[in-house]
Design an enzyme around this catalytic site. Sequence first.
Site, PDB file in Angstrom:
ATOM      1  N   GLN A 256      50.936  52.010  37.586  1.00 52.00           N
ATOM      2  CA  GLN A 256      50.535  53.014  36.598  1.00 52.00           C
ATOM      3  C   GLN A 256      51.578  54.129  36.509  1.00 52.00           C
ATOM      4  O   GLN A 256      52.024  54.668  37.527  1.00 52.00           O
ATOM      5  CB  GLN A 256      49.155  53.576  36.965  1.00 52.00           C
ATOM      6  CG  GLN A 256      48.522  54.430  35.885  1.00 52.00           C
ATOM      7  CD  GLN A 256      48.161  53.665  34.609  1.00 52.00           C
ATOM      8  OE1 GLN A 256      47.927  52.457  34.643  1.00 52.00           O
ATOM      9  NE2 GLN A 256      48.118  54.352  33.493  1.00 52.00           N
TER      10      GLN A 256
ATOM     11  N   ASP B 189      52.336  44.251  31.978  1.00 59.50           N
ATOM     12  CA  ASP B 189      52.541  45.431  31.130  1.00 59.50           C
ATOM     13  C   ASP B 189      53.647  45.175  30.102  1.00 59.50           C
ATOM     14  O   ASP B 189      53.788  45.936  29.144  1.00 59.50           O
ATOM     15  CB  ASP B 189      52.993  46.628  31.995  1.00 59.50           C
ATOM     16  CG  ASP B 189      51.870  47.622  32.243  1.00 59.50           C
ATOM     17  OD1 ASP B 189      50.973  47.737  31.392  1.00 59.50           O
ATOM     18  OD2 ASP B 189      51.910  48.287  33.302  1.00 59.50           O
TER      19      ASP B 189
ATOM     20  N   LYS C 121      40.665  49.865  33.800  1.00 66.53           N
ATOM     21  CA  LYS C 121      41.277  48.531  33.926  1.00 66.53           C
ATOM     22  C   LYS C 121      40.511  47.705  34.955  1.00 66.53           C
ATOM     23  O   LYS C 121      40.207  46.535  34.734  1.00 66.53           O
ATOM     24  CB  LYS C 121      42.764  48.658  34.297  1.00 66.53           C
ATOM     25  CG  LYS C 121      43.606  49.199  33.136  1.00 66.53           C
ATOM     26  CD  LYS C 121      45.032  49.583  33.534  1.00 66.53           C
ATOM     27  CE  LYS C 121      45.730  50.270  32.357  1.00 66.53           C
ATOM     28  NZ  LYS C 121      47.090  50.735  32.651  1.00 66.53           N
TER      29      LYS C 121
HETATM   30  N1  GUN Z   1      50.711  54.901  31.591  1.00 70.36           N
HETATM   31  C1  GUN Z   1      50.305  55.095  30.311  1.00 70.36           C
HETATM   32  N2  GUN Z   1      50.131  53.913  29.685  1.00 70.36           N
HETATM   33  C2  GUN Z   1      50.433  52.956  30.581  1.00 70.36           C
HETATM   34  C3  GUN Z   1      50.446  51.530  30.524  1.00 70.36           C
HETATM   35  O1  GUN Z   1      50.149  50.891  29.502  1.00 70.36           O
HETATM   36  N3  GUN Z   1      50.815  50.905  31.677  1.00 70.36           N
HETATM   37  C4  GUN Z   1      51.184  51.575  32.796  1.00 70.36           C
HETATM   38  N4  GUN Z   1      51.551  50.864  33.863  1.00 70.36           N
HETATM   39  N5  GUN Z   1      51.194  52.890  32.880  1.00 70.36           N
HETATM   40  C5  GUN Z   1      50.813  53.578  31.776  1.00 70.36           C
END
Ligand code: GUN
Length: 293
Positions: free
Chosen positions: A96, A119, A52
Amino acid sequence: MQIIDGKAVADEIKKEIGAEVEAIIAAGGKIPHLVAILVGNNGASETYVANKVKSCEELGFKSTLLRFDPTISEEELLDEVRKINQNDDMDGLIVQLPLPDHINPDKVMETIDPRKDVDGFHPINIGRMAKGLPAYISATPQGVLDLLERYNIETAGKHCVVVGRSQIVGLPMTILMQRNTKIGNCTVTITHSRTKNLAEVCASADILIAALGRPEFITADYVKEGAVIIDVGLTRVEDSSKKSGFALKGDVKFDEVAPKCSFITPVPKGVGPMTIVSLMKNTLLSAKKVIYQ
Ligand code: GUN
Protein backbone atom coordinates in the site's frame (compact mmCIF):
# COMPACT_ATOMS: atom_id res chain seq x y z
CA MET A 1 -28.01 12.50 -18.66
CA GLN A 2 -27.33 9.09 -17.15
CA ILE A 3 -25.52 8.51 -13.88
CA ILE A 4 -23.00 5.67 -14.10
CA ASP A 5 -23.68 3.51 -11.06
CA GLY A 6 -20.25 2.18 -10.15
CA LYS A 7 -21.55 0.50 -7.01
CA ALA A 8 -24.11 -1.54 -9.01
CA VAL A 9 -21.55 -2.55 -11.65
CA ALA A 10 -19.01 -3.45 -8.94
CA ASP A 11 -21.62 -5.61 -7.15
CA GLU A 12 -22.43 -7.36 -10.44
CA ILE A 13 -18.76 -8.14 -11.15
CA LYS A 14 -18.23 -9.24 -7.53
CA LYS A 15 -21.05 -11.77 -7.97
CA GLU A 16 -19.39 -13.09 -11.13
CA ILE A 17 -16.02 -13.42 -9.36
CA GLY A 18 -17.62 -15.05 -6.28
CA ALA A 19 -19.37 -17.62 -8.49
CA GLU A 20 -16.11 -18.40 -10.29
CA VAL A 21 -14.25 -18.88 -7.00
CA GLU A 22 -16.98 -21.24 -5.78
CA ALA A 23 -16.59 -23.28 -8.96
CA ILE A 24 -12.80 -23.35 -8.53
CA ILE A 25 -13.12 -24.54 -4.92
CA ALA A 26 -15.71 -27.20 -5.91
CA ALA A 27 -13.27 -28.48 -8.54
CA GLY A 28 -10.42 -28.58 -6.00
CA GLY A 29 -8.54 -25.73 -7.70
CA LYS A 30 -6.32 -23.00 -6.31
CA ILE A 31 -8.04 -20.53 -3.98
CA PRO A 32 -6.86 -17.01 -4.92
CA HIS A 33 -4.64 -15.55 -2.19
CA LEU A 34 -3.93 -11.82 -1.92
CA VAL A 35 -1.23 -10.44 0.37
CA ALA A 36 -1.30 -6.79 1.43
CA ILE A 37 1.62 -5.03 3.06
CA LEU A 38 0.82 -1.97 5.15
CA VAL A 39 3.68 0.09 6.56
CA GLY A 40 2.78 2.52 9.35
CA ASN A 41 -0.75 3.72 10.07
CA ASN A 42 -1.82 6.31 7.53
CA GLY A 43 -5.59 6.72 8.07
CA ALA A 44 -6.65 6.52 4.42
CA SER A 45 -4.34 3.55 3.76
CA GLU A 46 -5.81 1.71 6.79
CA THR A 47 -9.29 2.14 5.29
CA TYR A 48 -8.24 1.07 1.78
CA VAL A 49 -6.43 -2.03 3.01
CA ALA A 50 -9.27 -3.00 5.37
CA ASN A 51 -11.67 -2.78 2.40
CA LYS A 52 -9.39 -4.96 0.28
CA VAL A 53 -9.23 -7.63 3.02
CA LYS A 54 -13.02 -7.45 3.46
CA SER A 55 -13.55 -7.94 -0.27
CA CYS A 56 -11.33 -11.03 -0.16
CA GLU A 57 -13.52 -12.48 2.60
CA GLU A 58 -16.72 -11.71 0.68
CA LEU A 59 -15.47 -13.37 -2.50
CA GLY A 60 -13.96 -16.50 -0.92
CA PHE A 61 -10.34 -15.43 -1.44
CA LYS A 62 -7.62 -16.06 1.08
CA SER A 63 -5.94 -12.88 2.32
CA THR A 64 -2.91 -12.07 4.44
CA LEU A 65 -2.31 -8.63 5.89
CA LEU A 66 1.29 -7.95 6.89
CA ARG A 67 1.75 -4.82 8.97
CA PHE A 68 5.10 -3.23 9.60
CA ASP A 69 6.25 -0.45 11.82
CA PRO A 70 7.03 2.81 9.94
CA THR A 71 10.65 2.43 11.11
CA ILE A 72 11.20 -0.73 9.02
CA SER A 73 14.25 -0.25 6.81
CA GLU A 74 14.02 -0.34 3.04
CA GLU A 75 16.15 -3.49 2.89
CA GLU A 76 14.00 -5.27 5.50
CA LEU A 77 10.89 -4.43 3.52
CA LEU A 78 12.48 -5.63 0.27
CA ASP A 79 13.34 -8.92 2.04
CA GLU A 80 9.70 -9.34 3.05
CA VAL A 81 8.67 -8.81 -0.58
CA ARG A 82 11.24 -11.37 -1.76
CA LYS A 83 9.86 -13.94 0.72
CA ILE A 84 6.37 -13.48 -0.71
CA ASN A 85 7.74 -13.77 -4.25
CA GLN A 86 9.02 -17.24 -3.28
CA ASN A 87 5.79 -18.41 -1.67
CA ASP A 88 3.81 -20.43 -4.23
CA ASP A 89 0.56 -20.17 -2.26
CA MET A 90 0.56 -16.37 -2.50
CA ASP A 91 -0.85 -15.21 -5.85
CA GLY A 92 -0.95 -11.45 -5.54
CA LEU A 93 1.00 -8.86 -3.54
CA ILE A 94 0.19 -5.21 -3.01
CA VAL A 95 2.31 -2.82 -1.00
CA GLN A 96 0.00 0.00 0.00
CA LEU A 97 1.23 3.46 -0.98
CA PRO A 98 2.32 5.96 0.22
CA LEU A 99 5.36 4.53 2.02
CA PRO A 100 7.45 6.40 4.61
CA ASP A 101 9.91 8.88 3.06
CA HIS A 102 12.99 6.72 3.70
CA ILE A 103 11.63 3.92 1.48
CA ASN A 104 11.84 4.30 -2.30
CA PRO A 105 8.49 3.10 -3.69
CA ASP A 106 9.99 2.41 -7.13
CA LYS A 107 12.53 0.02 -5.58
CA VAL A 108 9.72 -1.78 -3.77
CA MET A 109 7.54 -2.03 -6.90
CA GLU A 110 10.48 -3.35 -8.92
CA THR A 111 11.20 -6.01 -6.31
CA ILE A 112 7.69 -7.46 -6.51
CA ASP A 113 7.62 -10.40 -8.92
CA PRO A 114 5.72 -9.06 -11.99
CA ARG A 115 3.70 -12.31 -11.95
CA LYS A 116 2.32 -11.30 -8.52
CA ASP A 117 2.06 -7.56 -9.19
CA VAL A 118 -1.74 -7.40 -9.15
CA ASP A 119 -1.56 -3.59 -8.72
CA GLY A 120 0.03 -3.43 -12.19
CA PHE A 121 2.70 -0.99 -10.96
CA HIS A 122 5.84 -2.96 -11.98
CA PRO A 123 7.61 -1.46 -15.04
CA ILE A 124 7.28 -4.85 -16.77
CA ASN A 125 3.51 -4.75 -16.45
CA ILE A 126 3.35 -1.10 -17.52
CA GLY A 127 5.62 -1.85 -20.51
CA ARG A 128 3.60 -4.93 -21.49
CA MET A 129 0.39 -2.90 -21.22
CA ALA A 130 1.89 -0.21 -23.49
CA LYS A 131 2.82 -2.88 -26.03
CA GLY A 132 -0.65 -4.44 -25.88
CA LEU A 133 0.71 -7.68 -24.36
CA PRO A 134 -1.12 -9.53 -21.57
CA ALA A 135 -0.39 -7.61 -18.35
CA TYR A 136 -1.87 -6.70 -15.00
CA ILE A 137 -3.63 -3.39 -15.57
CA SER A 138 -3.74 -1.12 -12.55
CA ALA A 139 -7.02 -1.21 -10.73
CA THR A 140 -8.52 2.25 -11.22
CA PRO A 141 -7.90 2.50 -14.98
CA GLN A 142 -9.26 -1.04 -15.41
CA GLY A 143 -12.34 -0.02 -13.41
CA VAL A 144 -12.91 2.94 -15.76
CA LEU A 145 -12.66 0.66 -18.81
CA ASP A 146 -15.19 -1.75 -17.27
CA LEU A 147 -17.64 1.09 -16.56
CA LEU A 148 -17.40 2.37 -20.15
CA GLU A 149 -17.91 -1.16 -21.47
CA ARG A 150 -20.84 -2.08 -19.23
CA TYR A 151 -22.64 1.17 -20.16
CA ASN A 152 -22.01 0.48 -23.89
CA ILE A 153 -20.28 3.82 -24.32
CA GLU A 154 -18.79 4.20 -27.80
CA THR A 155 -15.14 5.22 -27.60
CA ALA A 156 -13.72 4.63 -31.11
CA GLY A 157 -12.74 7.85 -32.82
CA LYS A 158 -13.70 9.96 -29.81
CA HIS A 159 -11.50 12.63 -28.29
CA CYS A 160 -10.55 11.55 -24.77
CA VAL A 161 -8.92 14.13 -22.53
CA VAL A 162 -7.23 12.88 -19.38
CA VAL A 163 -6.54 15.47 -16.68
CA GLY A 164 -3.61 14.39 -14.50
CA ARG A 165 -0.50 12.36 -15.35
CA SER A 166 -0.10 10.19 -12.24
CA GLN A 167 1.63 6.84 -12.63
CA ILE A 168 -1.34 5.08 -11.05
CA VAL A 169 -4.20 6.62 -13.04
CA GLY A 170 -3.56 9.37 -15.60
CA LEU A 171 -0.65 7.84 -17.49
CA PRO A 172 -2.03 4.27 -17.80
CA MET A 173 -5.46 5.71 -18.69
CA THR A 174 -4.03 7.48 -21.75
CA ILE A 175 -2.22 4.33 -22.90
CA LEU A 176 -5.39 2.25 -22.53
CA MET A 177 -7.73 4.69 -24.25
CA GLN A 178 -5.63 4.84 -27.43
CA ARG A 179 -5.22 1.05 -27.80
CA ASN A 180 -6.86 -0.80 -30.66
CA THR A 181 -9.34 -2.59 -28.39
CA LYS A 182 -13.11 -2.54 -27.90
CA ILE A 183 -12.84 0.21 -25.30
CA GLY A 184 -10.08 2.29 -26.86
CA ASN A 185 -9.31 3.72 -30.29
CA CYS A 186 -9.66 7.24 -28.91
CA THR A 187 -7.66 10.26 -29.94
CA VAL A 188 -6.09 10.99 -26.56
CA THR A 189 -4.83 14.20 -24.98
CA ILE A 190 -3.05 14.09 -21.62
CA THR A 191 -3.11 17.32 -19.63
CA HIS A 192 -1.33 18.40 -16.44
CA SER A 193 -0.42 21.38 -14.29
CA ARG A 194 1.58 23.03 -17.12
CA THR A 195 -1.13 22.67 -19.76
CA LYS A 196 -2.14 25.99 -21.29
CA ASN A 197 -5.85 26.73 -21.84
CA LEU A 198 -6.89 23.70 -19.81
CA ALA A 199 -10.59 24.63 -19.82
CA GLU A 200 -10.55 24.94 -23.60
CA VAL A 201 -8.79 21.58 -24.08
CA CYS A 202 -11.21 19.86 -21.69
CA ALA A 203 -14.19 21.46 -23.44
CA SER A 204 -13.12 19.72 -26.66
CA ALA A 205 -13.37 16.28 -25.02
CA ASP A 206 -16.03 13.71 -25.93
CA ILE A 207 -14.78 11.72 -22.94
CA LEU A 208 -13.25 13.63 -20.05
CA ILE A 209 -11.37 11.67 -17.39
CA ALA A 210 -10.58 13.82 -14.35
CA ALA A 211 -7.79 12.42 -12.19
CA LEU A 212 -5.97 15.40 -10.76
CA GLY A 213 -6.99 15.16 -7.09
CA ARG A 214 -8.37 18.70 -6.71
CA PRO A 215 -11.90 18.72 -5.33
CA GLU A 216 -14.57 20.20 -7.66
CA PHE A 217 -11.92 21.66 -10.00
CA ILE A 218 -13.80 20.72 -13.19
CA THR A 219 -16.67 23.18 -13.56
CA ALA A 220 -19.30 23.51 -16.31
CA ASP A 221 -17.05 25.67 -18.52
CA TYR A 222 -14.62 22.70 -18.83
CA VAL A 223 -17.31 20.47 -20.30
CA LYS A 224 -18.78 20.08 -23.79
CA GLU A 225 -22.52 19.52 -24.12
CA GLY A 226 -23.14 15.73 -24.31
CA ALA A 227 -19.67 14.67 -23.07
CA VAL A 228 -19.00 11.55 -20.99
CA ILE A 229 -17.50 12.52 -17.61
CA ILE A 230 -15.43 10.09 -15.56
CA ASP A 231 -14.49 11.47 -12.15
CA VAL A 232 -11.59 9.60 -10.56
CA GLY A 233 -11.03 12.18 -7.81
CA LEU A 234 -11.58 11.23 -4.19
CA THR A 235 -10.45 13.84 -1.68
CA ARG A 236 -11.38 14.10 1.99
CA VAL A 237 -12.74 17.59 2.65
CA GLU A 238 -13.55 18.81 6.17
CA ASP A 239 -17.30 18.81 6.78
CA SER A 240 -18.57 19.36 10.32
CA SER A 241 -22.08 18.23 9.33
CA LYS A 242 -20.78 14.66 8.83
CA LYS A 243 -20.26 12.23 11.69
CA SER A 244 -16.77 11.39 10.39
CA GLY A 245 -15.91 15.12 10.18
CA PHE A 246 -15.17 14.91 6.45
CA ALA A 247 -16.94 14.49 3.12
CA LEU A 248 -15.57 12.79 0.01
CA LYS A 249 -15.34 15.06 -3.01
CA GLY A 250 -14.57 14.27 -6.62
CA ASP A 251 -12.62 16.40 -9.08
CA VAL A 252 -15.84 17.41 -10.83
CA LYS A 253 -18.39 19.97 -9.62
CA PHE A 254 -21.21 17.48 -10.04
CA ASP A 255 -24.30 19.71 -9.71
CA GLU A 256 -23.17 22.10 -12.38
CA VAL A 257 -21.58 19.58 -14.77
CA ALA A 258 -24.19 16.77 -14.64
CA PRO A 259 -26.92 18.62 -16.59
CA LYS A 260 -24.51 19.18 -19.52
CA CYS A 261 -23.25 15.66 -20.07
CA SER A 262 -24.54 12.34 -21.48
CA PHE A 263 -22.99 10.13 -18.78
CA ILE A 264 -21.30 10.97 -15.47
CA THR A 265 -19.79 9.01 -12.59
CA PRO A 266 -20.80 10.34 -9.15
CA VAL A 267 -18.52 10.52 -6.09
CA PRO A 268 -18.86 8.39 -4.06
CA LYS A 269 -20.26 5.24 -5.77
CA GLY A 270 -18.75 5.93 -9.18
CA VAL A 271 -15.22 4.83 -10.02
CA GLY A 272 -14.29 4.10 -6.36
CA PRO A 273 -16.11 0.77 -5.90
CA MET A 274 -14.64 -0.48 -9.20
CA THR A 275 -11.05 -0.17 -8.00
CA ILE A 276 -11.18 -3.00 -5.48
CA VAL A 277 -13.11 -5.19 -7.88
CA SER A 278 -10.33 -4.78 -10.47
CA LEU A 279 -7.75 -5.79 -7.87
CA MET A 280 -9.77 -8.92 -7.09
CA LYS A 281 -10.02 -9.69 -10.81
CA ASN A 282 -6.25 -9.44 -11.16
CA THR A 283 -5.72 -11.72 -8.15
CA LEU A 284 -8.06 -14.29 -9.68
CA LEU A 285 -6.16 -14.02 -13.00
CA SER A 286 -2.93 -14.66 -11.09
CA ALA A 287 -4.32 -17.74 -9.27
CA LYS A 288 -5.47 -19.05 -12.67
CA LYS A 289 -2.12 -18.14 -14.26
CA VAL A 290 -3.84 -16.35 -17.14
CA ILE A 291 -1.41 -13.45 -17.69
CA TYR A 292 1.83 -15.34 -16.97
CA GLN A 293 2.19 -19.12 -17.03
N1 GUN B 1 -2.49 3.90 -2.70
C1 GUN B 1 -3.52 4.53 -3.31
N2 GUN B 1 -4.05 3.75 -4.28
C2 GUN B 1 -3.35 2.60 -4.27
C3 GUN B 1 -3.42 1.41 -5.04
O1 GUN B 1 -4.25 1.24 -5.95
N3 GUN B 1 -2.51 0.45 -4.72
C4 GUN B 1 -1.57 0.62 -3.76
N4 GUN B 1 -0.71 -0.38 -3.53
N5 GUN B 1 -1.46 1.71 -3.03
C5 GUN B 1 -2.36 2.70 -3.29
